[in-house]
Design an enzyme around this catalytic site. Structure first.
Site, PDB file in Angstrom:
ATOM      1  N   THR A 192       0.841  -1.196   0.000  1.00 20.93           N
ATOM      2  CA  THR A 192       0.000   0.000   0.000  1.00 20.93           C
ATOM      3  C   THR A 192       0.878   1.249   0.000  1.00 20.93           C
ATOM      4  O   THR A 192       2.006   1.202   0.487  1.00 20.93           O
ATOM      5  CB  THR A 192      -0.843  -0.061   1.290  1.00 20.93           C
ATOM      6  OG1 THR A 192      -1.824  -1.076   1.117  1.00 20.93           O
ATOM      7  CG2 THR A 192      -1.503   1.232   1.639  1.00 20.93           C
ATOM      8  N   GLY A 222     -10.111  -3.037   3.836  1.00 21.34           N
ATOM      9  CA  GLY A 222      -9.121  -2.964   4.920  1.00 21.34           C
ATOM     10  C   GLY A 222      -9.149  -1.623   5.625  1.00 21.34           C
ATOM     11  O   GLY A 222     -10.152  -0.907   5.618  1.00 21.34           O
ATOM     12  N   GLY A 246      -4.718  -4.992   7.512  1.00 22.00           N
ATOM     13  CA  GLY A 246      -5.749  -3.989   7.793  1.00 22.00           C
ATOM     14  C   GLY A 246      -6.707  -4.315   8.917  1.00 22.00           C
ATOM     15  O   GLY A 246      -7.124  -3.423   9.669  1.00 22.00           O
TER      16      GLY A 246
HETATM   17  N1  ASP Z   1      -3.425  -2.130   4.871  1.00 29.41           N
HETATM   18  C1  ASP Z   1      -3.830  -2.700   3.600  1.00 29.41           C
HETATM   19  C2  ASP Z   1      -5.097  -3.483   3.774  1.00 29.41           C
HETATM   20  O1  ASP Z   1      -5.237  -4.184   4.744  1.00 29.41           O
HETATM   21  C3  ASP Z   1      -2.782  -3.577   3.006  1.00 29.41           C
HETATM   22  C4  ASP Z   1      -1.424  -2.971   2.846  1.00 29.41           C
HETATM   23  O2  ASP Z   1      -0.985  -2.204   3.696  1.00 29.41           O
HETATM   24  O3  ASP Z   1      -0.753  -3.284   1.848  1.00 29.41           O
HETATM   25  O4  ASP Z   1      -5.936  -3.437   2.909  1.00 29.41           O
END
Ligand code: ASP
Length: 329
Positions: A192, A222, A246
């Protein structure tokens, strides 16, 4: 002559004041199992160059007197276009092989916020989140309705093929080939993207953009588009953007918790961010990290994984680009 003298005195009085106003920016491109040797030299070079370009674009906005909101968007659109990161082009794939993206943005001056969840085909989901904040009475729009809203705002769309990379398709195939029924989502790699900034007016902003987690299904959303979980900004405390598993970041209201600790307990940004990432989240089993900035431009970037793609330009104008845990911040 007197006028010239007056102008000279005025300039010498105002110039130091302007350059003393701290402005700074930090970005991330995800946290996870990033060990030396996992990346080829070529991959590492591409990632470092995208991070540098992104943080520099955001910093250019700030140094020209632009707002922190403009700066975080300028930084994020570059990472959304870079296929190496899990946002926009290069986002991870759902169980069905589609691309469903989430993004959010928050203005620390007014606490205005906007977010989109499960959107498809929008080239820059962070721009859609910003339009939700500025051009709708809402904070979070999801699914087809959010897409319709983005269309009505004249945002740029791309065919689904444009977003899908061979690398993400391979990740999905590998995950789905695993027989382990407990493994439903990819839990070792998060990429992300996010940005936090403080501008010359002392205003903070934060934004985050993602494709979520590989193999997600049932409309899973997420933390990234959840204000208070993956993104938060409050001029009285700090601005935070998160990356990681997330579900844990939502349960522990991670971004808000960091800002609340700063605001209510007077904790330093570094202590507050470290406590949440390395104690609260670690104890709960939640992998990931955050980038955070306070009104004086102090930056903190803790993570409890092996690495986190990150970059910053601090209040002294020093550029730092880092990947691994032992890279200096
Ligand atoms: N936080 C993001 C999610 O859970 C994933 C990520 O950080 O790549 O959707």
């Amino acid at each position: 002559m007197t006028r010239l003298l007056a102008l000279l005195i005025l300039t010498t009085m105002t110039l130091p004041a302007l350059s003393d106003t701290p402005f700074a920016i930090a970005i991330h491109g995800g946290a996870g199992t990033i060990e030396r040797g996992n990346l080829s030299q070529e991959q590492e070079t591409r990632i470092r160059s995208a991070l540098t370009q992104s943080v520099q674009a955001g910093h250019d906005v700030l140094s020209e007197g632009g707002s922190s909101l403009d700066a975080v968007v300028a930084a994020i659109v570059i990472l959304e276009d870079a296929p190496e990161f899990n946002a926009g082009r290069g986002a991870v794939l759902t169980h069905e092989g589609t691309v469903e993206m989430d993004a959010s943005i928050m203005d620390g001056a007014s606490l205005a916020a906007g977010a989109v969840a499960g959107v498809r085909g929008i080239r820059h989901p962070v721009r859609a989140a910003r339009r939700v904040m500025t051009d709708s009475p809402h904070v979070l729009l999801a699914g087809p309705g959010a897409n319709l809203f983005a269309q009505s705002q004249g945002l740029e769309f791309k065919d689904e093929d444009w977003f899908v990379t061979e690398f993400r398709a391979g990740q999905l195939r590998a995950l789905q080939a695993r027989q382990d029924a407990a493994v439903q989502l990819s839990e070792d790699w998060f990429s992300t993207v996010g940005a936090v900034a403080v501008d010359r007016d002392g205003n903070l902003a934060a934004a985050t953009s993602t494709g979520g987690m590989t193999n997600k299904r049932w409309g899973r959303v997420g933390d990234s588009p959840i204000i208070g979980a993956g993104t938060y900004a409050d001029n009285r405390a700090c601005a935070v953007s998160a990356t990681g598993h997330g579900e844990f970041f939502i349960r522990h209201a991670v971004a808000y918790d960091i800002c609340a600790r700063v605001r209510y307990t007077g904790a330093s940004l570094a202590d507050a961010a470290d406590a949440v990432v390395n104690r609260v989240l670690r104890d709960a089993g939640g992998d990931g990290g955050v980038i955070a900035i306070d009104p004086s431009g102090r930056i903190s970037m803790p993570f409890n994984t092996q690495g986190m793609y990150r970059a910053s330009i601090d209040a002294e104008g020093r550029l730092n680009v880092a990947i691994y845990a032992d890279d200096a911040d």
